[in-house]
Design a protein around this motif. Structure first.
Motif, PDB file in Angstrom:
ATOM      1  N   ASP A   1      11.995   3.289  -0.089  1.00  0.00           N
ATOM      2  CA  ASP A   1      11.691   4.708  -0.279  1.00  0.00           C
ATOM      3  C   ASP A   1      11.009   4.963  -1.617  1.00  0.00           C
ATOM      4  N   LEU A   2      11.523   4.386  -2.681  1.00  0.00           N
ATOM      5  CA  LEU A   2      10.965   4.592  -4.016  1.00  0.00           C
ATOM      6  C   LEU A   2       9.562   4.010  -4.126  1.00  0.00           C
ATOM      7  N   VAL A   3       9.362   2.795  -3.623  1.00  0.00           N
ATOM      8  CA  VAL A   3       8.044   2.150  -3.720  1.00  0.00           C
ATOM      9  C   VAL A   3       7.034   2.911  -2.863  1.00  0.00           C
ATOM     10  N   TRP A   4       7.420   3.304  -1.656  1.00  0.00           N
ATOM     11  CA  TRP A   4       6.518   4.093  -0.796  1.00  0.00           C
ATOM     12  C   TRP A   4       6.089   5.371  -1.524  1.00  0.00           C
ATOM     13  N   ASP A   5       7.056   6.073  -2.107  1.00  0.00           N
ATOM     14  CA  ASP A   5       6.735   7.303  -2.832  1.00  0.00           C
ATOM     15  C   ASP A   5       5.799   7.043  -4.009  1.00  0.00           C
ATOM     16  N   ALA A   6       6.001   5.937  -4.709  1.00  0.00           N
ATOM     17  CA  ALA A   6       5.160   5.608  -5.860  1.00  0.00           C
ATOM     18  C   ALA A   6       3.703   5.407  -5.464  1.00  0.00           C
ATOM     19  N   TYR A   7       3.464   4.983  -4.222  1.00  0.00           N
ATOM     20  CA  TYR A   7       2.104   4.760  -3.717  1.00  0.00           C
ATOM     21  C   TYR A   7       1.521   5.973  -2.991  1.00  0.00           C
ATOM     22  N   THR A   8       2.353   6.952  -2.642  1.00  0.00           N
ATOM     23  CA  THR A   8       1.869   8.019  -1.760  1.00  0.00           C
ATOM     24  C   THR A   8       2.033   9.435  -2.314  1.00  0.00           C
ATOM     25  N   LYS A   9       2.651   9.599  -3.454  1.00  0.00           N
ATOM     26  CA  LYS A   9       2.821  10.917  -4.052  1.00  0.00           C
ATOM     27  C   LYS A   9       2.005  10.989  -5.339  1.00  0.00           C
TER      28      LYS A   9
ATOM     29  N   PRO B   1       4.417   5.800   8.509  1.00  0.00           N
ATOM     30  CA  PRO B   1       5.343   6.080   7.415  1.00  0.00           C
ATOM     31  C   PRO B   1       6.261   4.916   7.055  1.00  0.00           C
ATOM     32  N   LYS B   2       6.256   4.636   5.777  1.00  0.00           N
ATOM     33  CA  LYS B   2       7.101   3.639   5.124  1.00  0.00           C
ATOM     34  C   LYS B   2       6.857   2.198   5.574  1.00  0.00           C
ATOM     35  N   THR B   3       5.773   1.968   6.326  1.00  0.00           N
ATOM     36  CA  THR B   3       5.437   0.587   6.695  1.00  0.00           C
ATOM     37  C   THR B   3       3.999   0.219   6.351  1.00  0.00           C
ATOM     38  N   ASN B   4       3.059   1.175   6.486  1.00  0.00           N
ATOM     39  CA  ASN B   4       1.657   0.826   6.297  1.00  0.00           C
ATOM     40  C   ASN B   4       0.808   2.074   6.116  1.00  0.00           C
ATOM     41  N   PHE B   5      -0.227   1.931   5.292  1.00  0.00           N
ATOM     42  CA  PHE B   5      -1.317   2.908   5.325  1.00  0.00           C
ATOM     43  C   PHE B   5      -2.609   2.206   4.962  1.00  0.00           C
ATOM     44  N   ARG B   6      -3.705   2.809   5.430  1.00  0.00           N
ATOM     45  CA  ARG B   6      -5.038   2.260   5.210  1.00  0.00           C
ATOM     46  C   ARG B   6      -5.936   3.370   4.693  1.00  0.00           C
ATOM     47  N   TYR B   7      -6.910   2.951   3.882  1.00  0.00           N
ATOM     48  CA  TYR B   7      -7.892   3.932   3.413  1.00  0.00           C
ATOM     49  C   TYR B   7      -9.190   3.252   3.027  1.00  0.00           C
TER      50      TYR B   7
ATOM     51  N   ILE C   1       7.096  -4.002   3.013  1.00  0.00           N
ATOM     52  CA  ILE C   1       8.136  -4.782   3.689  1.00  0.00           C
ATOM     53  C   ILE C   1       9.457  -4.578   2.944  1.00  0.00           C
ATOM     54  N   ASP C   2      10.423  -4.014   3.645  1.00  0.00           N
ATOM     55  CA  ASP C   2      11.742  -3.707   3.097  1.00  0.00           C
ATOM     56  C   ASP C   2      12.575  -4.976   3.053  1.00  0.00           C
ATOM     57  N   LYS C   3      13.007  -5.354   1.836  1.00  0.00           N
ATOM     58  CA  LYS C   3      13.885  -6.512   1.653  1.00  0.00           C
ATOM     59  C   LYS C   3      15.178  -6.085   0.966  1.00  0.00           C
ATOM     60  N   GLY C   4      15.628  -4.884   1.288  1.00  0.00           N
ATOM     61  CA  GLY C   4      16.866  -4.382   0.682  1.00  0.00           C
ATOM     62  C   GLY C   4      16.574  -3.789  -0.688  1.00  0.00           C
TER      63      GLY C   4
END
Length: 167
Positions: free
Chosen positions: A29-37, A88-94, A119-122
């Protein structure tokens, strides 16, 4: 633990691609947000001492992010990301392009297709990035412009932020 995290930067001139694999000591969640917000992206996307500043961003399919990289002397380099796919939370492309501050693409500089897999590794998240260029000359120009060094510094900046956020 930090030293054991994966970081790999590979240039493949046969396929005109850059492959970057980077693990972060944080949950998905944190890493996804860091790349998308944008408010988080602006804290790490540019290589220090440069700063990123998002002018506008709509993180949705067919949305865009228009942002500047601002240097210590006040210089600005603008870029535009056109989001083509989001899972969401797995992939995005641009599609990435250099542009002016209104988002008008500079055709004199190379464009690239970015694919980011999360890739979620805990307690660790792997971000696997493939950057595809239309021609070898485009890839070589980006490398010549210092992309590897700059992107490495930026990713290390995200590591620092994650460590600070955990405190």
């Amino acid at each position: 633990m930090k030293n054991s995290l994966t970081f790999d930067f590979t240039v493949n001139k046969e396929t005109n691609t850059v492959q970057v694999q980077k693990e972060f000591a944080a949950g998905l969640d944190l890493v996804w947000d860091a790349y998308t917000k944008p408010e988080l992206l602006d804290q790490w996307w540019a290589p220090k001492p440069w700063l990123a500043k998002t002018k506008s961003m709509e993180f949705k399919v067919n949305g865009t992010r228009l942002y500047a990289m601002r240097g210590p002397e006040g210089e600005e380099h603008w870029a535009l990301a056109n989001f083509t796919s989001i899972s969401p939370k797995t992939n995005f492309r641009y599609l990435d392009a250099f542009c002016d501050n209104e988002g008008n693409i500079n055709d004199q500089l190379p464009r690239s297709e970015w694919n980011l897999d999360f890739i979620d590794k805990g307690d660790i998240t792997l971000v696997d990035i493939t950057i595809k260029h239309n021609a070898l000359a485009d890839l070589e120009k980006l490398i010549e412009m210092g992309f590897k060094e700059g992107f490495t510094i930026a990713l290390n900046g995200l590591d620092e932020l994650i460590n600070n956020w955990k405190k």
